[in-house]
Design an enzyme around this catalytic site. Structure first.
Site, PDB file in Angstrom:
ATOM      1  N   SER A  21      54.906  29.949   1.246  1.00 17.15           N
ATOM      2  CA  SER A  21      54.330  29.985   2.592  1.00 17.15           C
ATOM      3  C   SER A  21      55.418  30.473   3.534  1.00 17.15           C
ATOM      4  O   SER A  21      56.537  29.979   3.485  1.00 17.15           O
ATOM      5  CB  SER A  21      53.891  28.587   3.024  1.00 17.15           C
ATOM      6  OG  SER A  21      53.847  28.512   4.436  1.00 17.15           O
ATOM      7  N   HIS A  46      51.519  33.097   0.688  1.00 14.67           N
ATOM      8  CA  HIS A  46      50.597  32.179   1.365  1.00 14.67           C
ATOM      9  C   HIS A  46      50.775  32.315   2.876  1.00 14.67           C
ATOM     10  O   HIS A  46      51.877  32.109   3.393  1.00 14.67           O
ATOM     11  CB  HIS A  46      50.912  30.754   0.907  1.00 14.67           C
ATOM     12  CG  HIS A  46      49.975  29.711   1.406  1.00 14.67           C
ATOM     13  ND1 HIS A  46      48.767  29.438   0.799  1.00 14.67           N
ATOM     14  CD2 HIS A  46      50.072  28.849   2.446  1.00 14.67           C
ATOM     15  CE1 HIS A  46      48.171  28.456   1.463  1.00 14.67           C
ATOM     16  NE2 HIS A  46      48.943  28.079   2.457  1.00 14.67           N
ATOM     17  N   ASP A  48      49.677  31.021   6.489  1.00 15.64           N
ATOM     18  CA  ASP A  48      49.036  29.910   7.211  1.00 15.64           C
ATOM     19  C   ASP A  48      48.597  30.351   8.601  1.00 15.64           C
ATOM     20  O   ASP A  48      49.437  30.538   9.474  1.00 15.64           O
ATOM     21  CB  ASP A  48      50.017  28.738   7.331  1.00 15.64           C
ATOM     22  CG  ASP A  48      50.281  28.091   5.985  1.00 15.64           C
ATOM     23  OD1 ASP A  48      51.468  27.997   5.591  1.00 15.64           O
ATOM     24  OD2 ASP A  48      49.299  27.708   5.332  1.00 15.64           O
ATOM     25  N   MET A  50      46.902  29.378  11.935  1.00 11.74           N
ATOM     26  CA  MET A  50      46.579  28.148  12.689  1.00 11.74           C
ATOM     27  C   MET A  50      46.177  28.515  14.114  1.00 11.74           C
ATOM     28  O   MET A  50      46.828  29.346  14.733  1.00 11.74           O
ATOM     29  CB  MET A  50      47.797  27.229  12.717  1.00 11.74           C
ATOM     30  CG  MET A  50      48.282  26.819  11.338  1.00 11.74           C
ATOM     31  SD  MET A  50      49.785  25.828  11.436  1.00 11.74           S
ATOM     32  CE  MET A  50      50.036  25.426   9.719  1.00 11.74           C
ATOM     33  N   HIS A  79      45.313  31.357   4.314  1.00 12.47           N
ATOM     34  CA  HIS A  79      44.844  29.965   4.491  1.00 12.47           C
ATOM     35  C   HIS A  79      44.414  29.801   5.950  1.00 12.47           C
ATOM     36  O   HIS A  79      45.247  29.652   6.833  1.00 12.47           O
ATOM     37  CB  HIS A  79      46.003  29.016   4.133  1.00 12.47           C
ATOM     38  CG  HIS A  79      45.681  27.569   4.298  1.00 12.47           C
ATOM     39  ND1 HIS A  79      46.651  26.585   4.239  1.00 12.47           N
ATOM     40  CD2 HIS A  79      44.507  26.920   4.532  1.00 12.47           C
ATOM     41  CE1 HIS A  79      46.082  25.402   4.424  1.00 12.47           C
ATOM     42  NE2 HIS A  79      44.798  25.579   4.612  1.00 12.47           N
ATOM     43  N   MET A  81      43.252  27.904   8.890  1.00 11.74           N
ATOM     44  CA  MET A  81      43.122  26.566   9.509  1.00 11.74           C
ATOM     45  C   MET A  81      42.641  26.807  10.934  1.00 11.74           C
ATOM     46  O   MET A  81      43.376  26.596  11.905  1.00 11.74           O
ATOM     47  CB  MET A  81      44.477  25.849   9.463  1.00 11.74           C
ATOM     48  CG  MET A  81      44.864  25.394   8.069  1.00 11.74           C
ATOM     49  SD  MET A  81      46.615  25.002   7.928  1.00 11.74           S
ATOM     50  CE  MET A  81      47.269  26.630   7.601  1.00 11.74           C
ATOM     51  N   MET A 150      44.802  19.950   0.039  1.00 11.07           N
ATOM     52  CA  MET A 150      45.937  19.757   0.930  1.00 11.07           C
ATOM     53  C   MET A 150      46.654  18.474   0.529  1.00 11.07           C
ATOM     54  O   MET A 150      46.024  17.423   0.397  1.00 11.07           O
ATOM     55  CB  MET A 150      45.487  19.655   2.399  1.00 11.07           C
ATOM     56  CG  MET A 150      44.980  20.946   2.995  1.00 11.07           C
ATOM     57  SD  MET A 150      46.200  22.279   2.957  1.00 11.07           S
ATOM     58  CE  MET A 150      47.584  21.579   3.832  1.00 11.07           C
ATOM     59  N   ASP A 188      49.033  22.239  -1.591  1.00  8.26           N
ATOM     60  CA  ASP A 188      49.751  22.759  -0.438  1.00  8.26           C
ATOM     61  C   ASP A 188      50.300  21.646   0.446  1.00  8.26           C
ATOM     62  O   ASP A 188      49.532  20.886   1.022  1.00  8.26           O
ATOM     63  CB  ASP A 188      48.760  23.623   0.376  1.00  8.26           C
ATOM     64  CG  ASP A 188      49.410  24.335   1.548  1.00  8.26           C
ATOM     65  OD1 ASP A 188      48.658  24.939   2.348  1.00  8.26           O
ATOM     66  OD2 ASP A 188      50.645  24.306   1.651  1.00  8.26           O
ATOM     67  N   GLY A 189      51.670  21.593   0.506  1.00  3.15           N
ATOM     68  CA  GLY A 189      52.278  20.651   1.434  1.00  3.15           C
ATOM     69  C   GLY A 189      53.180  19.639   0.752  1.00  3.15           C
ATOM     70  O   GLY A 189      52.757  18.877  -0.101  1.00  3.15           O
TER      71      GLY A 189
HETATM   72  C1  DX5 Z   1      50.639  23.233   6.344  1.00  4.04           C
HETATM   73  C2  DX5 Z   1      50.520  24.544   5.602  1.00  4.04           C
HETATM   74  C3  DX5 Z   1      51.455  24.653   4.426  1.00  4.04           C
HETATM   75  C4  DX5 Z   1      52.930  24.512   4.763  1.00  4.04           C
HETATM   76  C5  DX5 Z   1      53.692  24.163   3.509  1.00  4.04           C
HETATM   77  O1  DX5 Z   1      49.557  23.043   7.157  1.00  4.04           O
HETATM   78  O2  DX5 Z   1      49.195  24.748   5.167  1.00  4.04           O
HETATM   79  O3  DX5 Z   1      51.217  25.875   3.749  1.00  4.04           O
HETATM   80  O4  DX5 Z   1      53.428  25.668   5.324  1.00  4.04           O
HETATM   81  O5  DX5 Z   1      55.010  23.930   3.815  1.00  4.04           O
HETATM   82  P1  DX5 Z   1      55.893  22.824   3.065  1.00  4.04           P
HETATM   83  O6  DX5 Z   1      56.070  23.320   1.652  1.00  4.04           O
HETATM   84  O7  DX5 Z   1      57.172  22.843   3.839  1.00  4.04           O
HETATM   85  O8  DX5 Z   1      55.177  21.529   3.142  1.00  4.04           O
HETATM   86 ZN    ZN Z   2      48.893  26.460   3.769  1.00  4.91          ZN
END
Ligand code: DX5
Ligand code: ZN
Length: 233
Positions: A21, A46, A48, A50, A79, A81, A150, A188-189
């Protein structure tokens, strides 16, 4: 991929993939960071997305996806969100998104959304927040290409892995086996070198990792180290 003679545990044959990510990458030198990911031979990138509504944070949009697409041949794992994903799916596919993942918590008409993504030629994933039950995807598991569990509450990188999610990953893989679906299960996370084998043995085969990569001097070597670990889990 439906395998009629699917045997319990065959999911272990699924290719194990690393999906960096870039949320915590250094955006002042994003091109070089993508080069590091390319050299690290990541399996997916990946992204993200947001919107500050579905999650408290705002990240980046279509323009950044387009730019990254020009710098890599690695498939882009988008992804989303965001609220009202139906308004934005096509622009992320046009920008180069290969896999589009939407959150079940944001879709009033998920079956139609899944269809739209697939008709637009992209692969489709569904994501579940930690508190969301697997029953939310029960009637869609036969249509999607990937399920994303998640393992932190979405919105930020660098959070701690929620241990209760190991049971959810196991249940998700069982649900796929039960419905004879041999598909990717992404987590993820909060994934790191210490807990990655636990999530793999619970049923996951795609590992998203963000802050772990970019807090280390060499994201490239960290990807290679993680790939090596998951190969031998
Ligand atoms: C959080 C994201 C993840 C995040 C993962 O909402 O969807 O993809 O970037 O990062 P780490 O590996 O640092 O938890
Ligand atoms: Zn993510």
């Amino acid at each position: 991929m439906i395998i009629s003679m699917y045997k319990r545990g065959d999911w272990k044959m699924l290719r194990r993939k690393i999906a960096p990510s870039i949320l915590d990458a250094n955006f002042l030198k994003l091109g070089e960071q993508i080069d590091e990911i390319n050299e690290g031979e990541a399996d997916l990138i990946h992204l993200d997305i947001m919107d500050g509504c579905f999650v408290p944070n705002i990240s980046f949009g279509v323009k950044v996806v387009e730019s990254i697409k020009k710098r890599t041949s690695i498939p882009l794992d988008v992804h989303l969100m965001i609220e009202n994903p139906e308004k934005h799916i096509r622009s992320f596919i046009k920008a180069g998104g290969d896999i589009i993942t939407i959150h079940v918590e944001t879709g009033k008409h998920l079956d139609r959304l899944v269809q739209n993504i697939k008709e637009s030629g992209a692969k489709c994933g569904l994501a579940l927040n930690p508190a969301t039950s697997l029953s939310a995807v029960e009637y869609l598991i036969s249509k999607i290409d990937k399920l994303l569990v998640m393992t932190v509450n979405p919105g930020y990188g660098g959070q701690k892995f929620i241990p209760e999610m190991l049971l959810k990953i196991r249940k998700a893989r069982k649900m796929m086996e039960f419905s004879n679906r041999f598909i990717d299960l992404e987590v993820d996370g909060g994934i790191n070198f210490e807990n990655v084998c636990e999530v793999i043995s619970s049923g996951a085969n795609i590992i998203v990792t963000g802050s772990l990569l970019f807090k280390n001097k060499s994201p490239k070597n960290t990807i290679k180290k993680m790939k090596n670990i998951i190969k031998n889990c």
